[in-house]
Design a protein around this motif. Structure first.
Motif, PDB file in Angstrom:
ATOM      1  N   ARG A  14       0.834  -1.208   0.000  1.00  0.00           N
ATOM      2  CA  ARG A  14       0.000   0.000   0.000  1.00  0.00           C
ATOM      3  C   ARG A  14       0.867   1.256   0.000  1.00  0.00           C
ATOM      4  NH1 ARG A  14      -3.945   0.439   4.889  1.00  0.00           N
ATOM      5  NH2 ARG A  14      -3.033  -1.600   4.934  1.00  0.00           N
ATOM      6  N   ALA A  18       1.055   4.094  -2.835  1.00  0.00           N
ATOM      7  CA  ALA A  18       0.802   5.488  -2.451  1.00  0.00           C
ATOM      8  C   ALA A  18       1.928   6.393  -2.929  1.00  0.00           C
ATOM      9  CB  ALA A  18       0.640   5.595  -0.938  1.00  0.00           C
ATOM     10  N   THR A  25      -1.875  12.645  -7.422  1.00  0.00           N
ATOM     11  CA  THR A  25      -2.759  13.369  -6.506  1.00  0.00           C
ATOM     12  C   THR A  25      -2.258  14.784  -6.246  1.00  0.00           C
ATOM     13  OG1 THR A  25      -1.620  12.398  -4.611  1.00  0.00           O
ATOM     14  CG2 THR A  25      -3.604  11.296  -5.359  1.00  0.00           C
ATOM     15  N   PRO A  62      -1.896  12.164   2.230  1.00  0.00           N
ATOM     16  CA  PRO A  62      -2.985  11.322   2.754  1.00  0.00           C
ATOM     17  C   PRO A  62      -3.973  10.895   1.670  1.00  0.00           C
ATOM     18  CG  PRO A  62      -2.898  13.423   3.929  1.00  0.00           C
ATOM     19  CD  PRO A  62      -1.859  13.452   2.885  1.00  0.00           C
ATOM     20  N   ALA A  63      -4.176  11.746   0.674  1.00  0.00           N
ATOM     21  CA  ALA A  63      -5.082  11.369  -0.414  1.00  0.00           C
ATOM     22  C   ALA A  63      -4.516  10.201  -1.215  1.00  0.00           C
ATOM     23  CB  ALA A  63      -5.327  12.569  -1.330  1.00  0.00           C
ATOM     24  N   HIS A  65      -2.439   7.914  -0.062  1.00  0.00           N
ATOM     25  CA  HIS A  65      -2.496   6.733   0.796  1.00  0.00           C
ATOM     26  C   HIS A  65      -3.913   6.171   0.835  1.00  0.00           C
ATOM     27  CE1 HIS A  65      -2.251   4.377   4.522  1.00  0.00           C
ATOM     28  NE2 HIS A  65      -1.022   4.155   4.096  1.00  0.00           N
ATOM     29  N   TRP A  66      -4.904   7.031   0.925  1.00  0.00           N
ATOM     30  CA  TRP A  66      -6.298   6.590   0.925  1.00  0.00           C
ATOM     31  C   TRP A  66      -6.660   5.937  -0.403  1.00  0.00           C
ATOM     32  CZ3 TRP A  66     -10.435   8.122  -2.137  1.00  0.00           C
ATOM     33  CH2 TRP A  66     -11.688   7.640  -1.727  1.00  0.00           C
ATOM     34  N   LEU A  67      -6.217   6.540  -1.505  1.00  0.00           N
ATOM     35  CA  LEU A  67      -6.502   5.985  -2.820  1.00  0.00           C
ATOM     36  C   LEU A  67      -5.839   4.627  -2.998  1.00  0.00           C
ATOM     37  CD1 LEU A  67      -7.862   6.499  -5.538  1.00  0.00           C
ATOM     38  CD2 LEU A  67      -5.799   7.673  -6.274  1.00  0.00           C
ATOM     39  N   ALA A  69      -5.154   2.496  -0.613  1.00  0.00           N
ATOM     40  CA  ALA A  69      -5.901   1.545   0.213  1.00  0.00           C
ATOM     41  C   ALA A  69      -7.200   1.140  -0.477  1.00  0.00           C
ATOM     42  CB  ALA A  69      -6.185   2.152   1.579  1.00  0.00           C
ATOM     43  N   ARG A  70      -7.867   2.092  -1.113  1.00  0.00           N
ATOM     44  CA  ARG A  70      -9.110   1.774  -1.823  1.00  0.00           C
ATOM     45  C   ARG A  70      -8.848   0.878  -3.022  1.00  0.00           C
ATOM     46  NH1 ARG A  70     -14.334   2.692  -0.484  1.00  0.00           N
ATOM     47  NH2 ARG A  70     -14.760   3.081  -2.652  1.00  0.00           N
ATOM     48  N   ARG A  73      -8.060  -2.762  -1.800  1.00  0.00           N
ATOM     49  CA  ARG A  73      -9.064  -3.461  -1.009  1.00  0.00           C
ATOM     50  C   ARG A  73      -9.722  -4.537  -1.857  1.00  0.00           C
ATOM     51  NH1 ARG A  73     -13.937  -0.068   0.777  1.00  0.00           N
ATOM     52  NH2 ARG A  73     -14.637  -0.696  -1.265  1.00  0.00           N
TER      53      ARG A  73
END
Length: 88
Positions: A14, A18, A25, A62-63, A65-67, A69-70, A73
């Motif tokens: 991840r 990222a 991003t 953070p965006a 990292h969130w992307l 993770a999504r 998943r």
């Protein structure tokens, strides 16, 4: 016997994704911040544009990292949704 649970991606994978997504991003957020700043303040000086860029870059990590993770998943396998599309 229940099916085995899907393996979760490692945090290392991840993080690598990222890092790869960070420039994307950062570009999107900076590209959105500049017109917004210029719309709110048409007489914006270099300091306000620099602060807007820094804020966009601070939100990009953070965006990304969130992307990541999504994207990594895993969703449960649902053969009932796949079977109607198979031919033969």
């Amino acid at each position: 016997m229940p099916p085995p649970s899907p393996e979760l991606p490692t945090p290392r994978l991840r993080l690598h994704l990222a890092i790869l997504l960070f420039p994307l991003t950062a570009g999107v957020l900076t590209g959105a911040a500049m017109p917004l700043l210029l719309t709110l303040d048409p007489q914006a000086d270099w300091e306000s544009l620099l602060l807007g860029t820094l804020a966009a870059l601070a939100l990009a990590a953070p965006a990304a990292h969130w992307l990541a993770a999504r994207l990594l998943r895993r969703r449960g396998h649902r053969p009932d949704r796949i079977e109607p599309f198979r031919q033969g």
